[in-house]
Scaffold this active site. Structure first.
Site, PDB file in Angstrom:
ATOM      1  N   SER A  52       0.784  -1.239   0.000  1.00 24.22           N
ATOM      2  CA  SER A  52       0.000   0.000   0.000  1.00 24.22           C
ATOM      3  C   SER A  52       0.810   1.281   0.000  1.00 24.22           C
ATOM      4  O   SER A  52       0.236   2.359  -0.115  1.00 24.22           O
ATOM      5  CB  SER A  52      -0.923   0.010   1.226  1.00 24.22           C
ATOM      6  OG  SER A  52      -1.678  -1.177   1.235  1.00 24.22           O
ATOM      7  N   THR A  53       2.100   1.191   0.199  1.00 27.45           N
ATOM      8  CA  THR A  53       2.899   2.411   0.235  1.00 27.45           C
ATOM      9  C   THR A  53       2.751   3.228  -1.038  1.00 27.45           C
ATOM     10  O   THR A  53       2.947   4.434  -1.027  1.00 27.45           O
ATOM     11  CB  THR A  53       4.401   2.071   0.453  1.00 27.45           C
ATOM     12  OG1 THR A  53       4.736   0.975  -0.376  1.00 27.45           O
ATOM     13  CG2 THR A  53       4.663   1.738   1.903  1.00 27.45           C
TER      14      THR A  53
END
Lengths: 393, 696
Positions: free
Chosen positions: B383-384
């Site tokens: 998700s970064t």
């Protein structure tokens, strides 16, 4: 007798030849100014050589004052002085060692003198005296005459020969041998004995050569274990300089390139393509040969030949046997040094450290050679008195 | 009368003598004629054949310093015995030299090969070796005959070699490796003072042998950052074979020591310095007649790195400790976990402050410094990357700033259900980042692909052009392209392709949550910096400045400053970027933010984005284990970021039981790394103040 002494005549022929050689020497040293190793480059060797020559000329004048006959009386003291100086190198504290050899005395003026140079002339005088004396005493020639005379010559030659050889200085030893050999030939020893001596010498030389060629490795190893190891290196370098790393091999290669490239007419004044270290001393002939080619080097050889021719003529004209022997002894010295020095630079002979008379720079040696010429001139100037005698007879 | 009688023999003998001298002198002139006239031309040609050869003497390499002037790599002078062969050296020459040299130095005969011994035996017993050849073998050429000779060598022959001879062989072996006119180091290490003195005294007997000093690289920081500094080749290795032509064309010698990895390789041109160049005039026999100094040698230039070695040391320690903590907390679940990576950089300049990659060796419990994995190994980031997805969505107009989307599971016909880690309900773009909504990203991706009307349980209609749009947005942040770091090699990660794929929608949805492409830690750090600094993709820098060498201890004048370089500015408007930055801030600073648990009490206003990617480990037996990559990007302070970072902790075990918790190594490392940075800053500020006060 007195009026005849005033007629004392200088031999212009010989003096001219010597002058020519000195002029060539100074000129060559002048052209070498910029071609010497950096540490000695600034020194004006041509001027110094001129000074030594002047000193030598004064020496000649002084030698001329005394009748050469008087030097006979000095023979023994001179001989003892010479041998003493040679022996002193090993015991006295002033002995000066360089390149692994003790050949010089170091003077307080920081100059070096080489006693073996003195010994050459002293030996010539002494042997000349001893042979003359022997012939005066012995009226009849027989085997005893021959052997006793030979014994005297050998006995007198051996001490300086050995002392010089163990310095070690093979070159000067060979000069001493040459002086003795020339004198043996003219001493009056009969041919049969001389032929036997020559046969023995040839035999020994043959044996050594055959030994060396057959057992090269063993002979090499043996000589390498003695103080004379450099001899073997020089012989190797002489045989095939390109195969060996030793410094003398390089010297031979350089010398051959320098002389060879001079070709017929030389490269011209001051043109040096090949760098040879210490060229102003033992290798000065290469400088002449490179600059002036075959013509120039031949002129030098012819000059030397004329010098020897003239000395032998004086020896022939001299009615005093001592004078004759003295001349022959000095011829023995000059002839060998010239032949050896030039011969080694054109790979005719192995390298040895001998100066070329009158051309190489070197204080003591030049003085000695000038003195030798002084003796010759002395012999020449006094010969007339005997000629009168003969004519009177 | 008596006199006269006795003298009678004289004229004849004198004339004979004279004649002999005449002959000898004639011989001289004859030989002169041969030398000067017959072969004079040859001699001249021989002189003209002189050649000019240049030799180069190595100089010490440049040193490495950190950003605060602390030395990282220095040079230590060591004594070395070198051999510079003249031209056309023959094996016999080397043997002879070896026999002399062995009296003065000790060389370990261990490196001697059987072939070395055999060659030596043949050299020493040439005749014996030749006599063993059969008639048939004698018909071969020289080389074939030599091989036959080798075959005839018996065990006894080899056993006859004494230990002493073995040493000679060892020395000769070294000598044989030297190239003509190039100094070759025969012995470097462990030269005793005595050996050195003896050799120095006997140089005249040892043609080509010399005693010199050589330089050894000294790592003054016990291996910290050495993984990036890299290595140089040893004198034995010389130039790397695969780059031989490159170096040779740049006047290197074959036995030169050159950088073979890391910064030593990258900055070889600066570090190597200028060798002392001498021109040697050699004649045809290969002897040097004259040597002339052409160029004075100059030591290599010094490099000042952007790295803060103190921070680096702390980061190494933090990464190690947290990796160990994670494993120790859940040994069973985290049994596949073995490394973690972290990068810290200045987002405004791209200067790298610290980079660490530590591998835990389960067998001996030791850590291995694999720091360069931060740019060589790529992982699923999870998700970064969502910041990039939101910006792509807003900029392409498929979502509007502040648009609210209901986060609930997505079902597309024929595929598994896709959802966030829990159903988040209605979230806007900022909340989607704070809470890490997958669904928000999925729908953004679908819309970019042209599907604005997603209906549960039905097919989606997505075209490839949307995919390429999205990839291009990602590239603006450095995803899938080179970061441009000054390092010899870097990975750009795995980039998928939609060529011939039916499920472009699925791929785009995966891409949007970091489950499709793989990125390096450095790429993630560049992405974090781009968001932090207002949209400039900065080229990461390891080397900050290059200094001219000086003889004194410290640094010389600056030779070159490597100015910060923006590779591109992202195309999105600042106000959109600010929304993403706000989302990042809330993720770390607001309750329920995914990073809040670790960063809640941080005083330096951190911002960032967490990530968890699903990964698989394939075992040798074909079975598969599901694991997760934990990742984290961020920066601080939020308003004026001065440090940004990225962290990846791959292969952590998945939490199956809702009662268990995860040990969030990514967050722990991130928090401690930022703490370390700000503590160090504060500490240095205090020290500087104290120093000022003292001066006053």
């Amino acid at each position: 007798m007195d009026y005849r002494k005033n007629e004392m005549k200088v031999d212009t022929f010989l003096v001219t030849v010597i002058f020519a050689l000195i002029a060539i020497s100074s000129f060559t040293l002048y052209t070498l100014i910029d071609h010497l190793p950096a540490n000695i480059r600034g020194q004006n060797f041509h001027i110094r050589q001129g000074i030594w020559f002047t000193l030598g000329a004064i020496g000649i004048a002084m030698i001329m004052i005394l009748d050469f006959d008087r030097y006979r009386k000095l023979a023994w003291p001179l001989y003892i002085l010479g041998v003493g100086m040679l022996a002193g190198l090993f015991v006295l504290p002033w002995g000066f060692e360089a390149n692994g050899a003790t050949r010089w005395y170091l003077l307080p003026t920081n100059q070096t003198i080489q006693p073996s140079e003195f010994m050459k002339v002293f030996l010539a005088i002494t042997l000349a005296h001893v042979i003359a004396r022997h012939n005066e005493k012995w009226q009849t020639k027989n085997l005893t005459y021959d052997l006793v005379l030979l014994g005297k010559i050998v006995g007198l030659t051996l001490p300086p020969l050995v002392l010089i050889a163990i310095q070690p200085d093979v070159g000067s030893s060979l000069v001493i041998l040459s002086i003795a050999a020339f004198l043996i030939l003219v001493s009056g020893i009969r041919w049969r004995v001389i032929l036997v001596i020559m046969a023995i010498a040839a035999g020994i030389a043959t044996v050594i050569t055959v030994l060396y060629l057959t057992f090269t490795a063993q002979v090499t190893t043996f000589i390498e274990s003695t103080p004379f190891r450099h001899i073997i290196y020089r012989v190797q370098a002489w045989q095939d300089p390109h195969l060996y790393e030793d410094g003398s091999a390089m010297q031979v290669i350089k010398s051959m390139q320098s002389i060879g490239s001079g070709q017929l007419f030389g490269k011209g004044i001051g043109v040096y393509d090949v760098y040879i270290p210490e060229r102003h001393t033992d290798m000065i002939f290469t400088a002449i040969a490179e600059q002036f080619g075959f013509i120039g080097s031949s002129v030098v050889i012819v000059l030397y030949f004329l010098m020897i021719y003239r000395i032998i003529q004086i020896a022939l004209e001299c009615k005093d046997p001592f004078g004759t022997y003295l001349c022959v002894g000095i011829v023995g010295m000059f002839a060998y040094q010239i032949f050896q020095n030039i011969g080694m630079s054109i790979q005719l002979l192995p390298l040895t450290g001998l100066p070329l008379p009158f051309l190489s720079y070197g204080g003591t040696s030049l003085l000695i050679y000038m003195a030798a010429i002084g003796l010759i001139l002395n012999v020449h100037s006094r010969k007339r008195s005997f000629m009168f005698e003969t004519e009177d007879n | 009368m008596a006199i006269k009688k006795q003298k009678s023999h004289l004229p004849l003998r004198l004339n004979l003598l004279f004649f002999a001298i005449f002959l000898l002198f004639s011989l001289l002139i004859l030989q002169l004629g041969v030398v000067q006239i017959l072969y004079g031309q040859d001699a001249q040609e021989e002189i003209d054949r002189t050649e000019n050869v240049t030799s180069q003497t190595p100089v010490p390499r440049g040193r490495f310093f950190d950003r605060n002037g602390e030395m990282l790599v220095d040079n230590n002078a060591t004594f070395a015995i070198t051999y510079t062969p003249r031209k056309n050296v023959q094996p016999d020459d080397n043997l002879e030299l070896a026999e002399t040299l062995v009296n003065y130095i000790d060389i370990d005969p261990e490196s001697v090969t059987q072939r070395n011994i055999e060659d030596y035996w043949i050299m020493q017993n040439t005749e014996e070796a030749a006599s063993r050849l059969t008639d048939e073998e004698l018909t071969g050429n020289d080389q074939e005959q030599y091989y036959s000779m080798l075959e005839h060598i018996s065990e006894d022959d080899l056993n006859s070699i004494t230990d002493e001879e073995l040493e000679v062989i060892a020395v000769k072996r070294e000598l044989d490796q030297a190239y003509e006119l190039t100094p070759h180091i025969i012995k470097r290490d462990e030269i005793s003072q005595e050996e050195y003195a003896i050799i120095a005294e006997n140089l005249t007997r040892l043609p080509g042998i010399n005693v010199t000093t050589d330089w050894e690289r000294v790592d003054t920081q016990d291996g910290t950052f050495s993984n990036f500094i890299g290595r140089i080749t040893s004198a034995e290795e010389g130039l790397p074979r695969q780059r031989l032509d490159y170096f040779l064309s740049r006047n290197y010698s074959r036995n030169d020591r050159v950088g073979r990895s890391g910064l030593e390789e990258q900055y070889e041109n600066y570090l190597s310095g200028h060798k002392e160049v001498r021109r040697h005039e050699t004649d045809s026999s290969g002897r040097v007649i004259n040597s002339e100094l052409i160029r004075q040698g100059e030591r290599g230039k010094d490099l000042v790195l952007s790295v803060d070695i103190q921070l680096q040391k702390q980061l190494d320690q933090i990464v190690q400790e947290e990796l160990e903590n994670a494993i120790n907390a859940y040994p069973q679940r985290n049994q596949h976990m073995d490394d973690a990576m972290a990068v810290m950089m200045d987002p405004n300049t791209g200067e790298i402050l610290a980079m660490s990659g530590q591998t835990y060796n389960r067998e001996d419990g030791e850590f291995i410094d694999n720091s360069n994995r931060v740019l060589s190994h790529a992982f699923m980031p999870g998700s970064t990357v969502k910041g990039a997805t939101i910006l792509a969505g807003i900029d392409s107009g498929v979502i509007s700033p502040g648009e609210v989307i209901n986060d609930r599971p997505i079902n597309i016909a024929g595929t598994a259900e896709k959802s966030s880690y829990r159903n988040l309900g209605n979230v806007n773009d900022i909340e989607a980042l704070k809470l890490s909504s997958n669904v928000y990203m999925f729908l953004t991706a679908l819309r970019m692909g042209g599907e604005f009307d997603y209906q549960e349980g039905e097919n989606v209609n997505v075209g490839a052009s949307g995919y390429y749009d999205m990839v291009n947005y990602f590239k603006q942040f450095g995803f899938g392209v080179e970061t441009g770091v000054d390092f010899p090699s870097e990975s750009t990660g795995f980039r998928g392709s939609v060529e011939g794929r039916e499920d472009i929608g699925g791929i785009m949805m995966d891409l949007a949550i970091g489950q499709h492409e793989t990125y390096t830690t450095l790429q993630l750090a560049q992405y974090a910096s781009t968001i932090a600094n207002g949209g400039y993709r900065m080229e990461p820098r390891i080397v900050k400045q290059i200094h001219d060498p000086i003889s004194a201890e410290g640094l010389g004048p600056v030779y070159e400053v490597r100015e910060p370089k923006a590779l591109n500015k992202i195309g999105m408007e600042d106000q959109y970027l600010d929304r993403v930055r706000e989302g990042f801030r809330q993720a770390f600073q607001e309750t329920n933010g995914t990073g809040y648990s670790e960063f809640d009490d941080a005083e330096y206003s951190p911002a960032g984005k967490t990530g968890t990617a699903q990964e698989y480990i394939y075992h040798d037996d074909g079975s598969r284990t599901d694991v997760e990559n934990l990742s984290l990007v961020g920066y601080a302070p939020h308003d004026e970021p001065e440090v940004s970072f990225a962290i990846i902790v791959p292969k952590t075990g998945i939490v199956r039981d809702m009662n268990e918790t995860q040990y969030s190594a990514n967050l722990k490392i991130g928090r401690r790394a930022l703490d370390a940075y700000f503590d160090l800053k504060e500490q240095r500020g205090e020290e500087a103040e104290e120093l000022e006060e003292q001066e006053e």
